[in-house]
Design a protein around this motif. Structure first.
Motif, short mmCIF file in Angstrom:
data_model
loop_
_atom_site.label_atom_id
_atom_site.label_comp_id
_atom_site.label_asym_id
_atom_site.label_seq_id
_atom_site.Cartn_x
_atom_site.Cartn_y
_atom_site.Cartn_z
N SER B 14 0.83 -1.20 0.00
CA SER B 14 0.00 0.00 0.00
C SER B 14 0.86 1.26 0.00
N ARG B 15 0.45 2.24 -0.80
CA ARG B 15 1.20 3.50 -0.87
C ARG B 15 0.95 4.35 0.37
N SER B 16 -0.17 4.09 1.03
CA SER B 16 -0.44 4.89 2.23
C SER B 16 -0.77 3.98 3.40
N PRO B 17 0.27 3.41 4.00
CA PRO B 17 0.05 2.51 5.13
C PRO B 17 -0.62 3.24 6.30
N ARG B 18 -1.34 2.46 7.11
CA ARG B 18 -2.10 3.10 8.19
C ARG B 18 -1.47 2.93 9.56
N SER B 19 -0.35 2.23 9.62
CA SER B 19 0.32 2.11 10.92
C SER B 19 1.81 1.94 10.71
N ARG B 20 2.55 2.19 11.80
CA ARG B 20 4.00 2.02 11.75
C ARG B 20 4.37 0.63 11.28
N ALA B 23 3.90 0.01 7.58
CA ALA B 23 4.93 0.68 6.78
C ALA B 23 6.22 -0.12 6.81
N TRP B 24 6.58 -0.60 8.02
CA TRP B 24 7.83 -1.33 8.16
C TRP B 24 7.77 -2.66 7.42
#
Lengths: 260, 305
Positions: B14-20, B23-24
């Protein structure tokens, strides 16, 4: 008393046994809520003045005070000065180099709050979201890495970071020169709006008269580490310029100005 | 099932992750994908995994007790019934000894990894970040350690502390850290004058936080690559110490020690030294291949991100 006070400031860098005098004795004062510009060609020492003001360059002689306080010497053991950090922040020229490549936007914005012990976890989350909104980025940007952002978006994040600690002084080192023209205007408008909303004091460096004219109440023209001339916006508009050097710079920038 | 994997993939990329964490994990997934594109590195990874699995399941894989002697069957060639890789001079099963030897090798590898790079990273980043006198003192110290021939210094340590596998590991770790300090310092120097470090200093971050939280992660990839490339050397030094009788002590099934004892029979019973030698060769090669692959994945300069 002036908020930013520079008197007889000299900055000398030692490079391979040779001393380079980047700033050669300048005097300057900026009042609270003023927006002051430093203009000059590259190598004129304008960025060095900013860096000396916040401790990133050595003050070799004279004074560089913000709110009556000298900057901490950064990068040494035990050199941290939290109170100074909450008063003065800086936005750097290159948005590609001013964000940590392995940290998400969220970490970049929340870490200052953590370090300064501002708010619990939930409060930090709230402030990060508010900060993103303030600089015109929606919540979907929060967990992205810098390499997933455009130059303009990165610079917005850098502005948001600088404002996280709610400083009263913002040092702007050519904040838009690395951006293309349309994005440049957006970021400048963002900065003007934030200054108005928060009553910030700006000290802004640029080589572009148009940018300074758009942003600043007063400006100083620098050449080879010295201040050549201090002007206010009206004088600039009337073309009431005394020095030839200023006139030449002005002519050069007008030659490149877009046709209106 | 396939729609579940597909949705996992969309979540990860996802280009816009919703949590740390998302993203990691997304970043880790992208790294994994680029490792998958490198078949040689995958081979290296497979060999290293094989070493780990062999060490874990040694009791299940071994056909004999690695220490059980059977003098009647001593020096049986490979292919002998019940001993498909043959036996050594005490009639111990070579396959079982090789399998248990994986445990010793892994133990050495893990202990060295847990000490030398950590110490080197701390020294190197501190020297690079603070500069000046700190840099001079720490780096000259590093130079002194670097000037000693590795095996000779390890020998001296073992001679002083007494032979044994623990002391061998300590000796290797003490001689292995300087290159990591060098690498970490070089990386730190490229990072320390960057604007983002300046911004962090301006935000009132302490030196400890900047070095551990901001500088070290950027040095980590070069250090990890260096570790995997060094691993072959570390295994060889451990084997060398074993060979010289200063590392693992008999009857412990350590590969270097096994070669040492097989040396006497090299011309007539070649398999006694060859079997552990091949094991050392394959594992060293595996770490080297993995290191090359990791360099492509982890090095931010070579990657497109």
């Amino acid at each position: 008393m002036a908020l930013i006070e520079i008197a007889g400031l000299e900055v000398v860098f030692a490079a391979r046994g040779e001393a380079v005098r980047a700033v050669r004795g300048i005097d300057l004062s900026v009042e609270p809520r003023e927006s002051f510009g430093l203009v000059g060609e590259s190598g004129s020492g304008k960025s060095t003045v900013l860096r000396a003001l916040c401790g990133l360059a050595p003050v070799s002689a004279g004074r560089a005070l913000i709110d009556g306080r000298a900057p901490p010497a950064l990068g040494r053991i035990g050199s941290r000065d939290r109170a100074f950090a909450r008063r003065v922040q800086m936005v750097f020229q290159d948005p590609y180099g001013s964000l940590h490549p392995r940290h998400t936007v969220d970490r970049v914005l929340s870490e200052p709050l953590l370090v300064h012990g501002l708010g619990g976890r939930r409060e930090r989350d709230r402030r990060v979201e508010a900060a993103l909104q303030d600089v015109g980025l929606d919540a979907s940007f929060r967990f992205r890495y810098p390499h997933q952002l455009s130059g303009g978006q990165r610079q917005r994040v850098a502005v948001a970071r600088a404002l996280m600690l709610e400083p009263s002084v913002l040092l702007l080192d050519e904040p838009t020169s690395a951006l293309d023209a349309s994005v440049q205007a957006e970021v400048l408008n963002l900065l003007s709006r934030l200054r108005e909303e928060r009553g910030l004091t700006f000290l802004m460096v640029s080589h572009d008269f148009a940018v300074i004219d758009h942003m600043c109440d007063r400006l100083a023209v620098m050449q080879q580490g010295r201040i050549v001339e201090v002007l206010d916006r009206e004088a600039l508009a009337r073309g009431a310029v005394r020095e030839d050097y200023t006139r030449a710079l002005l002519a050069a920038s007008q030659a490149h100005a877009p046709v209106q | 099932m396939s729609s579940a994997t597909a949705s996992w993939r969309t979540w990860l990329t996802s280009r816009s992750p919703r949590s740390r964490r998302q993203a990691w994990l997304g970043q880790a997934y992208l790294g994994w994908l680029s490792l998958l594109r490198n078949p040689v590195a995958l081979l290296g990874l497979a060999i290293v995994l094989l070493l780990v699995l062999t060490a874990i399941f040694a009791p299940l894989l071994a056909t004999h007790d690695p220490l059980a002697q059977d003098l009647a069957k001593r020096l049986s060639p490979p292919g002998t019934a019940g001993h498909w890789l043959g036996t050594d001079e005490f009639g111990r099963d070579l396959w079982s000894r090789m399998v248990y030897g994986a445990r010793v090798t892994l133990y050495i590898v893990l202990l060295v990894v847990a000490t030398a790079p950590v110490f080197g990273l701390a020294i190197g980043t501190a020297a690079g970040y603070f500069g000046g006198l700190v840099d001079v003192v720490l780096m000259r110290l590093t130079d002194i350690f670097l000037a000693f021939p590795r095996l000779i210094l390890a020998l001296a340590f073992v001679a002083a502390l007494g032979p044994g596998i623990g002391n061998a590991v300590l000796a290797i770790a003490l001689t292995a850290w300087p290159p990591y300090a060098r690498v970490a310092r070089a990386e730190t120097l490229t990072v320390r004058n960057s604007d983002y470090i300046a911004a962090e200093q301006l935000q009132g971050f302490g030196a400890w936080r900047i070095v551990t939280g901001h500088v070290m992660p950027l040095c980590l990839s070069s250090v990890i690559v260096r570790i995997t490339l060094d691993m072959a050397g570390i295994i060889l030094v451990a084997a060398g110490l074993g060979f010289l009788g200063l590392g693992a002590q008999p009857p412990l099934p350590e590969w270097g020690l096994m070669i040492s004892s097989g040396r006497k029979y090299l011309f007539d019973q070649w398999w006694v030294a060859t079997v552990p030698g091949l094991a050392i060769f394959v594992v060293s090669l595996g770490f080297n291949l993995l290191g090359d692959g990791l360099r492509d994945v982890l090095d931010p300069r070579s990657a497109s991100r």
